[in-house]
Design a protein around this motif. Structure first.
Motif, short mmCIF file in Angstrom:
data_model
loop_
_atom_site.label_atom_id
_atom_site.label_comp_id
_atom_site.label_asym_id
_atom_site.label_seq_id
_atom_site.Cartn_x
_atom_site.Cartn_y
_atom_site.Cartn_z
N UNK A 102 0.82 -1.21 0.00
CA UNK A 102 0.00 0.00 0.00
C UNK A 102 0.86 1.26 0.00
N UNK A 103 2.01 1.21 0.66
CA UNK A 103 2.91 2.38 0.67
C UNK A 103 3.45 2.66 -0.72
N UNK B 152 2.95 5.93 -3.14
CA UNK B 152 4.07 6.59 -3.81
C UNK B 152 3.79 6.72 -5.31
N UNK B 153 3.23 5.67 -5.91
CA UNK B 153 2.90 5.73 -7.33
C UNK B 153 1.84 6.79 -7.58
N UNK B 154 0.79 6.79 -6.77
CA UNK B 154 -0.29 7.77 -6.97
C UNK B 154 0.21 9.20 -6.77
N UNK B 155 1.05 9.42 -5.77
CA UNK B 155 1.55 10.78 -5.53
C UNK B 155 2.51 11.22 -6.63
N UNK B 156 3.32 10.30 -7.16
CA UNK B 156 4.22 10.64 -8.27
C UNK B 156 3.41 10.97 -9.51
N UNK B 157 2.36 10.22 -9.76
CA UNK B 157 1.50 10.50 -10.91
C UNK B 157 0.73 11.81 -10.72
N UNK C 106 -7.69 -3.66 -10.03
CA UNK C 106 -7.29 -4.94 -10.63
C UNK C 106 -5.80 -5.22 -10.43
N UNK C 107 -5.36 -5.06 -9.19
CA UNK C 107 -3.96 -5.35 -8.87
C UNK C 107 -3.74 -6.85 -8.83
N UNK C 108 -2.57 -7.26 -9.32
CA UNK C 108 -2.20 -8.67 -9.29
C UNK C 108 -0.95 -8.85 -8.43
N UNK C 109 -0.70 -10.09 -8.03
CA UNK C 109 0.47 -10.38 -7.20
C UNK C 109 1.78 -10.16 -7.95
N UNK C 110 1.75 -10.30 -9.26
CA UNK C 110 2.96 -10.10 -10.06
C UNK C 110 3.17 -8.62 -10.36
N UNK C 111 2.54 -7.78 -9.61
CA UNK C 111 2.62 -6.32 -9.67
C UNK C 111 2.26 -5.78 -11.04
#
Length: 194
Positions: free
Chosen positions: A47-48, A52-57, A79-84
């Motif tokens: 989640x962290x 970080x991804x959302x704030x960078x975007x 639709x997040x997956x374990x393989x990122x």
């Protein structure tokens, strides 16, 4: 009044979830290959990292669309997956029910691509925005053209060579003239006048 606010908050989050789905019109799929990029130093996507991804975007969108105050809440991930891998959409700050057009998001991603790579310690091959090819780095520009430097060096060498040839030939002529004068003086000194 409190009930209406609660209803609006629930409704806006439900609308946002409907906007973010695979093959959404203004949605993008992201694939990260953290393990292959970092090996044993790979970090866990959690989640962290999502934050970080959302704030960078959000930062990239603020840079692209100056005057709009994008926040992390404007970036919807699903639709997040374990393989990122996951999908995301960007909503407008003043209206969470409409998404930002594809062209603007693509421009923002291209403009801030290096920032994304450095934040997540990945490369264009290990952080992939599906459908958005990585941009080529800008070509290196020099203050002085390289061919001009080579030309100046060659011309300098040619000028030095011509100058040396001229000096050598002048010195050779002076030596010949002095040898001739010396030779003439010895011939004149050997004769006696009658």
């Amino acid at each position: 009044m409190l009930g209406k606010i609660f209803l609006l908050l629930c409704l806006s989050s439900a609308l946002a979830e409907q906007l973010c789905k695979s093959d959404a019109p203004n949605g993008y799929k992201v694939r990260l290959s953290i393990q292959s990029a970092l090996g044993k130093d790979a970090y866990v996507w959690n989640e962290k990292e999502n934050f970080l991804f959302r704030s960078t975007l959000a930062y990239a969108m603020r840079q692209q669309l100056d005057g709009h105050h994008f926040e992390e809440s404007n970036i919807q991930m699903c639709e997040e997956t374990l393989r990122v891998s996951f999908w995301f959409v960007v909503t407008w700050p003043d209206n969470n029910s409409t998404t930002v057009e594809r062209g603007e998001v693509e421009k923002a991603l291209r403009r801030s691509r290096a920032r994304f790579n450095s934040v997540f310690m990945l490369t264009d091959q290990t952080l992939e925005f599906v459908g958005i090819p990585p941009t080529l780095p800008t070509p290196v520009t020099y203050g002085t053209e390289p061919w001009l430097i080579v030309f100046a060096v060659l011309m300098s060498l040619i000028c030095v060579f011509i100058l040396l040839l001229t000096l050598v030939s002048i010195r050779k002529k002076m030596n010949q003239k002095s040898a001739l004068l010396e030779h003439d003086g010895q011939d004149a000194g050997g004769f006696t006048q009658v």
